[in-house]
Design a protein around this motif. Sequence first.
Motif: not given
Length: 530
Positions: A65-85
């Motif tokens: 759900a988190d990723l679907a909400a920001i799927k059009d924002n590449d920078e936000a997705v990348k930051a989320y990826g680092v945080k989740a990782g």
Amino acid sequence: VDAGADFIITQFFYDPDVFLRFQEECVDLGITVPILPGYMVVQNYNGYKKFTDWCRTTVPEGMRADLAAIKDNDEAVKAYGVKAGAETCRYLLSKGSKFLHFYTLNLSLSVTKILETLGLVAKRHERPLPWMPAATGEARAKEEVRPIFWAHRAASYLSRTAEWDEYPNGRWGDARSPAYGEISEYYLGLKRPKVRRHEQWGVPRSPADVGAVFSKYISGDVDQLPWSETPLALESGQIKENLTWLNEHGFLTINSQPKVNCVPSNDVRVGWGGDGGYVFQKAYVEFFVSPDLFSRLLGLLKTEAYAHLTYHAVKVDGEEETNADREHATAVTWGVFPGREVIQPTVVDPRSFLAWKDEAFDLWLSQWASAYDEEREDEATARAVIEDIYESWWLVNVVDNAYAEPGSDIFGVFREAITDAMGEEELRTYARRLQEDNVRLTEQLERMRDLQAAHAAETARYADALARSEADNMQLRTQLRAAQAKAVMTPTERGVRSSAVSANGGAGGATAPGVGLPPRKPLVARKTPA
């Protein structure tokens, strides 16, 4: 495992509990080899969807759900990826995992951020040394010095020095240092860049085409070269334009660093060793160059005007030209820290350069020329160009020893060598380029001056507003103290004082403050500027 496997690496996952259950089931079956959890950092939404759908990966509903909400924002997705990782890896480590395996897909920055967040590697300016120390081996634990030549091929250096009984600590020592091991076929031929070489390096038809590939590496349009397994270092940003110009004119650079004179050790670009120290660097550049261009350069290097430059040049057949002391290394990076001796972690060592020479030249054939099929005419031409560079060009390193001189410029000798060979039209073009650069720099300077002036004016306005506010506050505090003093006086005291003041006033004496004057207005706090 029954067939002899020493360890297991899992497919990537995003639900750590799935891995932990799998690990428990393996142990129940009697499997005792290490099991490495595989993790792939989310870099962008489309890639995440493609891989998870393809591999049927279980994704926690919250993450989905988190990723679907920001799927059009590449920078936000990348930051989320680092945080989740980082959160997933921290959880795994807390549950007893001793290993982490990352599927980087040749995108290492996010993985580096995760490791920094976990404290498993130091942030750039917090690095203990300019290069990453080896994680294993008791003998290497005290290693503090390495030659600069392997700066971008650390794995090869570790392999070639694996049999040393001890490693340099504090100082490199003299030319009788231990011999380097043989160049492993793995690090030459088998460990080729994980990139499509044709797509990255093209099919060059001339040395100029090869130089264009090097220039694209400097600009970031090419991810890596055989001599550089990682992108251009952050510190090289300040000499980026010079490096580009060298590569455009036949000096194919493979290693470099800018000069640094007494910069705090926590500087984000060049810092290392932690807080409280100061770091230094001599400007350094290493490159391949054609025989004709090297001849012009060598003539200049031998003049008094460039006596502050130390050089060492060698060809694949062993022919050498140098003005360096062959018996001693030259420190090109050092640091001064409280309570410690001066640390010299990076050196230019003549004997090590000859060992590096074999590897550096072999990479032309094993990693670049091998990409081309001799049966195809265009690729046969490309292979011939690369082989000619291997056979006839020089590998050169130059050190600028005048690191403390503000006007010293390691690139000056190269500009002279290049412009001396230019024809009239080329010189005109060069002059126009310099003029354009001058105009651009002048415009940047004017913009900076305008910003500085605007900032100074704004600062003056704030200072004036602050002064007015302080004056107002002082007046209010004075009035408040007077009101407080009057409020605590007894009626008798006020009557006595009033009578005394009236008598003095009636007798022609001075009127006491606050007596015989119009009534005061109520105290009202004035609004002061923000």
